[in-house]
Scaffold this motif. Sequence first.
Motif, PDB file in Angstrom:
ATOM      1  N   CYS A   1       3.038  -3.944  -7.181  1.00  0.00           N
ATOM      2  CA  CYS A   1       2.101  -2.859  -7.496  1.00  0.00           C
ATOM      3  C   CYS A   1       0.981  -2.798  -6.468  1.00  0.00           C
ATOM      4  CB  CYS A   1       1.523  -3.057  -8.893  1.00  0.00           C
ATOM      5  SG  CYS A   1       2.706  -2.790 -10.227  1.00  0.00           S
ATOM      6  N   GLY A   2       0.486  -3.972  -6.060  1.00  0.00           N
ATOM      7  CA  GLY A   2      -0.561  -4.020  -5.050  1.00  0.00           C
ATOM      8  C   GLY A   2      -0.094  -3.472  -3.718  1.00  0.00           C
ATOM      9  N   LEU A   3       1.134  -3.810  -3.330  1.00  0.00           N
ATOM     10  CA  LEU A   3       1.687  -3.295  -2.073  1.00  0.00           C
ATOM     11  C   LEU A   3       1.888  -1.785  -2.154  1.00  0.00           C
ATOM     12  CD1 LEU A   3       4.292  -6.095  -1.266  1.00  0.00           C
ATOM     13  CD2 LEU A   3       2.134  -5.641  -0.072  1.00  0.00           C
ATOM     14  N   ALA A   4       2.362  -1.302  -3.312  1.00  0.00           N
ATOM     15  CA  ALA A   4       2.548   0.135  -3.475  1.00  0.00           C
ATOM     16  C   ALA A   4       1.213   0.865  -3.383  1.00  0.00           C
ATOM     17  CB  ALA A   4       3.221   0.417  -4.820  1.00  0.00           C
ATOM     18  N   GLU A   5       0.174   0.290  -3.984  1.00  0.00           N
ATOM     19  CA  GLU A   5      -1.154   0.907  -3.922  1.00  0.00           C
ATOM     20  C   GLU A   5      -1.692   0.881  -2.506  1.00  0.00           C
ATOM     21  OE1 GLU A   5      -5.595   0.214  -5.809  1.00  0.00           O
ATOM     22  OE2 GLU A   5      -3.821  -0.378  -6.941  1.00  0.00           O
ATOM     23  N   ALA A   6      -1.484  -0.233  -1.803  1.00  0.00           N
ATOM     24  CA  ALA A   6      -1.937  -0.317  -0.408  1.00  0.00           C
ATOM     25  C   ALA A   6      -1.223   0.710   0.457  1.00  0.00           C
ATOM     26  CB  ALA A   6      -1.700  -1.730   0.126  1.00  0.00           C
ATOM     27  N   GLY A   7       0.090   0.869   0.226  1.00  0.00           N
ATOM     28  CA  GLY A   7       0.838   1.862   0.991  1.00  0.00           C
ATOM     29  C   GLY A   7       0.344   3.276   0.723  1.00  0.00           C
ATOM     30  N   ARG A   8       0.012   3.564  -0.508  1.00  0.00           N
ATOM     31  CA  ARG A   8      -0.493   4.892  -0.850  1.00  0.00           C
ATOM     32  C   ARG A   8      -1.842   5.136  -0.191  1.00  0.00           C
ATOM     33  NH1 ARG A   8      -0.514   6.138  -7.079  1.00  0.00           N
ATOM     34  NH2 ARG A   8      -1.924   4.338  -7.037  1.00  0.00           N
ATOM     35  N   ARG A   9      -2.693   4.130  -0.192  1.00  0.00           N
ATOM     36  CA  ARG A   9      -4.000   4.287   0.459  1.00  0.00           C
ATOM     37  C   ARG A   9      -3.843   4.476   1.964  1.00  0.00           C
ATOM     38  NH1 ARG A   9      -7.933  -0.266  -2.389  1.00  0.00           N
ATOM     39  NH2 ARG A   9      -7.942   0.647  -4.487  1.00  0.00           N
TER      40      ARG A   9
END
Length: 454
Positions: free
Chosen positions: A186-194
Amino acid sequence: MVLRRPTLPAAGACLLSFAAFVLAQRAADVSVIDLMVYRAEGWAVRNGEDLYALRVTHADLPATYPPFAALLFLPLTLLDVPELRTLAAVTNLVLLVVLVQLSLRLLGRPARLPRPAAALGLAAVAVWCEPVWTTLRYGQVNLLLAALVLWDLTRRPGHRWAGVGIGVAAGIKLTPALFAVFLALCGLAEAGRRRRRGGRPGGLWNARLRQAAVATGAFLGTALLSAVVLPRDSHRFWTEVLFAADRAGATEGTANQSLHGVAARLLHTGDPGAFAVALCAVAAAAGLGTAVAAFLATPRRLPYAPAWAVLACAVTALLISPVSWSHHWVWAVPIVLLLGAEALRRGDVRWWAGAGIAGALFCSYALWWVPNGRDGGAGPLPELDQHGGEMLLSAVYPVTGTAFLAVAAAVSVRALRRPLPYEAARPAAPAEAPVPAETAAAGPATPAQAVAKE
């Protein structure tokens, strides 16, 4: 007066139900056999004995948990067996109320009733489901582990100690470690979105990655403590016991409600081999993908996104574990609550039917309607000779879990395809934007919503 102060009658109903439950378990002469194993592990640590050489109870059971668990079981040696049985029953019943309370907190429910009243009332019913009954029958730790994980995931993600509960739970029993993987994804997905939105490289670190790191650190801390206090047992666990898949019991047994167990019964063998591994690999990818999709949907598109994400991960862990005994499925309690909350929100008879069917299956004890080797006996287990109908009954939890993941995937993907509220008026919503009014109306915002917050 009852409607104005519902907590008191709810507490009374809960106490009556719990009292009837305890009387029923005494009438059934439950053995709390796993509690006796835990106590023996505490004695092994206390006396400096070889932890993983012990065999106790009439079933000749070994120690299977990491050595950190044995350290926590040391206080059990201070009590006699009758007092220990009473303490275990009371503790597990309290933990059930805590689990329901945390589940409601994850959902942000109820909106018009004090949460303690709702928790007590729902616990009075949930205590009779098969996973909870069997947890107390054996004196198991499943309610504690689920409560630790939910306590962690309903805290503010930016909290200094967020992640510790998951790490400690994984130190006791390895399966909850999948929640750290879930948080990291989830953290990686959020970082990718940012990053796609033009975020600064230094701003890609986020609360989910931090929580996953804390959980990993806490888990490693339990392993390090065990290595210092119990070096011989720690070495043996991580180099030998961890890889002995048959140590926990017969894979093909009806009690094993994992995909490995289903595959073993389907193939009529105690070692389903590559087929089970491939099945679990597909389930792990699909389950974690569903959990991350629910996280990305956020409560702005999917009001109960945090619960869908967390419970998709929990079901995935249960499905892919080599052994998931029926009492491990205490996650049935928040699953049924989520389906019921969705039925209330949507007002759709199909959701009510789904919640009712799920609750009925977990309360049906259907897996024990077929010939099984739960009570021991010489020779091959009868599960190796099951026909199609018996296989379906003995796979009731994996089938229900798979259906839940399918529904979770459908609602999450559908939510992701919707535009964000007010997206036309605001080209790019800020990462920490509040939940809009129409979404918040489905239930008050809680710290748990941050699990799926952008």
